[in-house]
Design a protein around this motif. Structure first.
Motif, PDB file in Angstrom:
ATOM      1  N   HIS A  14       0.735  -1.358   0.101  1.00 51.06           N
ATOM      2  CA  HIS A  14       0.017  -0.111  -0.017  1.00 51.06           C
ATOM      3  C   HIS A  14       0.978   1.276   0.006  1.00 51.06           C
ATOM      4  N   GLY A  15       1.973   1.142   0.731  1.00 51.25           N
ATOM      5  CA  GLY A  15       2.756   2.389   0.933  1.00 51.25           C
ATOM      6  C   GLY A  15       3.857   2.183   2.059  1.00 51.25           C
ATOM      7  N   GLU A  16       4.579   3.218   2.126  1.00 47.29           N
ATOM      8  CA  GLU A  16       5.458   3.301   3.383  1.00 47.29           C
ATOM      9  C   GLU A  16       6.298   4.704   3.595  1.00 47.29           C
ATOM     10  N   GLY A  17       6.431   4.725   4.754  1.00 52.68           N
ATOM     11  CA  GLY A  17       6.991   5.832   5.391  1.00 52.68           C
ATOM     12  C   GLY A  17       8.339   5.807   5.946  1.00 52.68           C
ATOM     13  N   ASN A  18       8.785   6.628   6.523  1.00 58.57           N
ATOM     14  CA  ASN A  18      10.292   6.366   6.994  1.00 58.57           C
ATOM     15  C   ASN A  18      10.420   5.366   8.159  1.00 58.57           C
ATOM     16  N   PHE A  28     -11.319  -6.507   2.195  1.00 60.33           N
ATOM     17  CA  PHE A  28     -11.741  -5.773   3.421  1.00 60.33           C
ATOM     18  C   PHE A  28     -11.103  -4.383   3.505  1.00 60.33           C
ATOM     19  N   SER A  29     -11.784  -3.446   4.072  1.00 56.06           N
ATOM     20  CA  SER A  29     -11.292  -2.108   4.233  1.00 56.06           C
ATOM     21  C   SER A  29     -10.261  -2.095   5.514  1.00 56.06           C
ATOM     22  N   ARG A  30      -9.188  -2.763   5.474  1.00 59.65           N
ATOM     23  CA  ARG A  30      -8.049  -2.768   6.734  1.00 59.65           C
ATOM     24  C   ARG A  30      -6.701  -2.779   6.013  1.00 59.65           C
ATOM     25  N   VAL A  31      -5.993  -2.167   6.898  1.00 58.98           N
ATOM     26  CA  VAL A  31      -4.557  -2.189   6.501  1.00 58.98           C
ATOM     27  C   VAL A  31      -3.740  -2.553   7.650  1.00 58.98           C
ATOM     28  N   LEU A  32      -2.766  -3.007   7.456  1.00 56.22           N
ATOM     29  CA  LEU A  32      -1.713  -3.488   8.643  1.00 56.22           C
ATOM     30  C   LEU A  32      -0.524  -2.666   8.425  1.00 56.22           C
ATOM     31  N   ARG A  33      -0.126  -1.939   9.620  1.00 56.52           N
ATOM     32  CA  ARG A  33       1.469  -1.265   9.566  1.00 56.52           C
ATOM     33  C   ARG A  33       2.462  -1.947  10.432  1.00 56.52           C
ATOM     34  N   LEU A  34       3.464  -2.242   9.528  1.00 59.15           N
ATOM     35  CA  LEU A  34       4.538  -2.961  10.194  1.00 59.15           C
ATOM     36  C   LEU A  34       5.633  -2.237  10.310  1.00 59.15           C
ATOM     37  N   LEU A  35       6.443  -2.320  11.399  1.00 61.45           N
ATOM     38  CA  LEU A  35       7.729  -1.796  11.603  1.00 61.45           C
ATOM     39  C   LEU A  35       8.814  -2.155  10.604  1.00 61.45           C
ATOM     40  N   LYS A  36       9.608  -1.129  10.297  1.00 57.28           N
ATOM     41  CA  LYS A  36      11.061  -1.154   9.559  1.00 57.28           C
ATOM     42  C   LYS A  36      12.183  -1.009  10.396  1.00 57.28           C
ATOM     43  N   TYR A  37      13.158  -1.596   9.725  1.00 55.39           N
ATOM     44  CA  TYR A  37      14.501  -1.563  10.464  1.00 55.39           C
ATOM     45  C   TYR A  37      15.485  -1.022   9.480  1.00 55.39           C
ATOM     46  N   PRO A  38      16.638  -0.623   9.750  1.00 54.06           N
ATOM     47  CA  PRO A  38      17.719  -0.245   8.798  1.00 54.06           C
ATOM     48  C   PRO A  38      18.222  -1.579   8.353  1.00 54.06           C
ATOM     49  N   LYS A 107      15.818   0.392   4.195  1.00 52.19           N
ATOM     50  CA  LYS A 107      15.147  -0.511   5.478  1.00 52.19           C
ATOM     51  C   LYS A 107      14.398  -1.539   5.030  1.00 52.19           C
ATOM     52  N   VAL A 108      14.230  -2.536   6.048  1.00 50.26           N
ATOM     53  CA  VAL A 108      13.785  -3.768   5.896  1.00 50.26           C
ATOM     54  C   VAL A 108      12.370  -3.773   6.868  1.00 50.26           C
ATOM     55  N   MET A 109      11.606  -4.669   6.376  1.00 47.82           N
ATOM     56  CA  MET A 109      10.261  -4.941   7.188  1.00 47.82           C
ATOM     57  C   MET A 109      10.580  -5.817   8.350  1.00 47.82           C
ATOM     58  N   ASP A 110      10.098  -5.433   9.444  1.00 46.94           N
ATOM     59  CA  ASP A 110      10.286  -6.396  10.580  1.00 46.94           C
ATOM     60  C   ASP A 110       9.637  -7.690  10.506  1.00 46.94           C
ATOM     61  N   ILE A 111      10.401  -8.692  10.270  1.00 49.34           N
ATOM     62  CA  ILE A 111       9.816 -10.021  10.110  1.00 49.34           C
ATOM     63  C   ILE A 111      10.112 -10.799  11.308  1.00 49.34           C
ATOM     64  N   TYR A 112      10.704 -10.555  12.535  1.00 47.31           N
ATOM     65  CA  TYR A 112      10.963 -11.163  13.704  1.00 47.31           C
ATOM     66  C   TYR A 112       9.898 -11.085  14.760  1.00 47.31           C
ATOM     67  N   SER A 113       9.069  -9.868  14.843  1.00 51.62           N
ATOM     68  CA  SER A 113       8.222  -9.641  16.259  1.00 51.62           C
ATOM     69  C   SER A 113       6.979 -10.022  15.843  1.00 51.62           C
ATOM     70  N   GLY A 114       6.368 -10.069  14.618  1.00 48.38           N
ATOM     71  CA  GLY A 114       5.008 -10.425  14.452  1.00 48.38           C
ATOM     72  C   GLY A 114       4.098  -9.445  14.597  1.00 48.38           C
TER      73      GLY A 114
END
Length: 501
Positions: A14-18, A28-38, A107-114
């Motif tokens: 959908h998109g991303e910020g910093n 469905f009208s839903r989004v998920l926001r996932l954290l990013k790391y360097p 930066k990469v998507m956080d794939i560890y915390s869930g």
């Protein structure tokens, strides 16, 4: 959503910020926001799953307990923290990687915390039946809408030229953008329809990352950072025309491009000035006529023919501006107070919790900043309260407004999909056509306490760059488009039409 049956194929980029990446559900009208790391931390996550959960919970708490109280509950969607299956997150990361802009891939998507933040998809609101015209959603990042008047401001230019206009010169000089935007936030926040129309026109002409248009959840108009690709006016008009060609008994196929754009801006101004329900009085601009204008704005003051300067007190822009103005000292006046707190924390590290430097963002935090004494008594409590006020103001200066527009007809008796507190009917008999609309505020993350020294350095660089160049743009930058897309729309309109009488 059933968390144990999550399928990455049900979600799309959908998109991303910093700091975070967003995926939206295809149905469905839903989004998920996932954290990013360097990217260099991709093998070793910089925080544990518990810390990631707390970080996202802090975002929810800050939005629901602090910003919601200051900006108005009717505009806020705080969302909730969800724990996702790790295999789903890993597969999702692989799926969206090729859709990400190259300049974001440091930066990469956080794939560890869930952990993720689940929110309504404001670009595709559940406001319409599937058979109806899809909603238009406009995202505006308005930025800071006032000039500082603090006695701590060391450079007089800051009281004459707004931060956004100066920052534009800095960004063009550093190659972030090829062309300067002529948008000025003080025009948008003025409450004067002419100035607001002028401001939105320039957001359309040079959107950068301050303006996007979505249709049925798909982004149909935006800028690419660092690109000088020309924006496609014909494509935008093609999308907008069906929404605006009815009304005023106009011949549908011959409504001019300029008329379409003007009607679109007028509807947007109406939504921004609406209270989202209830009658709000107009609050006159008490900042003084001189300080409500930015010297770098291209709007000609002499053009103001009528209309007041001031915003309705229950409008989204008024609430955002009031919250921004909690920054009473400017970063130059605030930095010494930050140093006072920093020194205290070095001497008494355990005080960090009591002073709520990193949260929790609850009613006690809100009370600290609302009950701040007017005069500095030299205490650490005063300094902390001013720092908290500044951080909240910075969030308001960096937030986004989402306006959802759904075409209405007078035969429609009810707005089933629109939440009643955000529902507003704008029936105008002729032009522009009527829309139901809802207004929301998003991007309300807390700004870190430790970011204040960086803010001071950035402020100094922006001001010195502007003073050094005398407000002129560097060689190699592209000049503003002559007349922009509106001139192109007028050229497109120069067609003689003959009809049998």
């Amino acid at each position: 959503m059933e968390l144990d049956k999550m399928d990455e194929n049900d979600w799309k980029y959908h998109g991303e910020g910093n700091k975070s990446l967003v995926v939206s559900h295809v149905q469905f009208s839903r989004v998920l926001r996932l954290l990013k790391y360097p990217a260099e931390d991709s093998e070793n996550p910089p925080q544990t799953a518990e810390q990631a959960f707390r970080q996202i919970q802090n975002i929810v708490d800050f939005s629901s307990n602090v910003m919601s109280s200051l900006l108005g509950e009717k505009f806020i969607h705080s969302g909730e923290v969800v724990k996702l299956p790790l295999e789903f997150v890993r597969q999702l990361s692989i799926k969206v990687q090729h859709q990400r802009p190259a300049w974001r891939c440091d930066k990469v998507m956080d794939i560890y915390s869930g952990c993720a933040l689940c929110l309504p998809n404001l670009t595709s609101p559940a406001l319409h039946q599937p058979t109806h015209t899809p909603p238009l959603c406009i995202e505006i990042k308005p930025k800071c809408g006032f000039l500082p008047s603090s006695k701590h401001v060391s450079k007089d230019i800051k009281t004459k030229v707004c931060r956004f206009c100066m920052h534009q010169h800095y960004k063009v000089a550093n190659g972030k953008w090829k062309r300067r935007s002529l948008y000025c936030p003080l025009d948008l926040f003025s409450g004067n329809r002419q100035r607001m129309h002028f401001a939105i026109r320039h957001l359309i002409e040079e959107p950068q990352n301050n303006f996007k248009i979505f249709k049925g959840g798909q982004c149909i108009y935006s800028s690419k950072e660092g690109s000088d690709d020309s924006l496609d006016l014909n494509s935008l008009l093609h999308h907008l025309r069906p929404y605006f060609m009815y009304g005023n008994n106009r011949i549908n196929s011959h409504m001019t491009g300029k008329a379409v754009l003007n009607d679109f801006i007028q509807v947007l101004v109406n939504a921004l000035l609406s209270g989202g329900g209830g009658d709000g009085g107009v609050v006159m601009d008490r900042r003084g006529e001189g300080r409500s204008f930015c010297e770098a704005s291209h709007f000609n003051r002499e053009r103001i023919r009528h209309g007041s300067q001031g915003l309705p007190s229950d409008s989204v822009l008024f609430r955002i501006l009031q919250t921004q103005m909690l920054d009473t000292l400017d970063i130059e006046g605030l930095h010494p107070l930050y140093r006072r707190v920093e020194q205290h924390l070095q001497d008494f590290p355990k005080e960090r919790t009591r002073l709520q430097i990193d949260g929790p963002y609850n009613e006690a935090f809100l009370e600290k900043l609302q009950k701040c004494p007017t005069e500095d008594d030299g205490s650490v409590e005063y300094a902390v309260a001013k720092v908290h006020q500044y951080r909240v103001a910075m969030t308001a200066k960096d937030c986004s407004i989402m306006v959802a527009l759904v075409p209405s007809t007078e035969e429609e008796e009810d707005d089933e999909g629109l939440p009643s507190q955000r529902r507003h009917r704008d029936f105008l008999s002729s032009r522009p056509p009527a829309f139901s609309y809802s207004v929301s505020i998003l991007d309300l993350d807390p700004k870190p306490f430790d970011s204040i020294p960086r803010q001071l350095r950035l402020d100094q660089r922006i001001v010195s760059c502007y003073l050094r160049t005398g407000g002129s743009l560097p060689k190699g930058s592209l000049p503003p488009l002559p007349g922009g897309i509106f001139a192109a729309a007028e050229r497109e309109d120069c067609t003689l039409l003959f009809h049998p009488v």
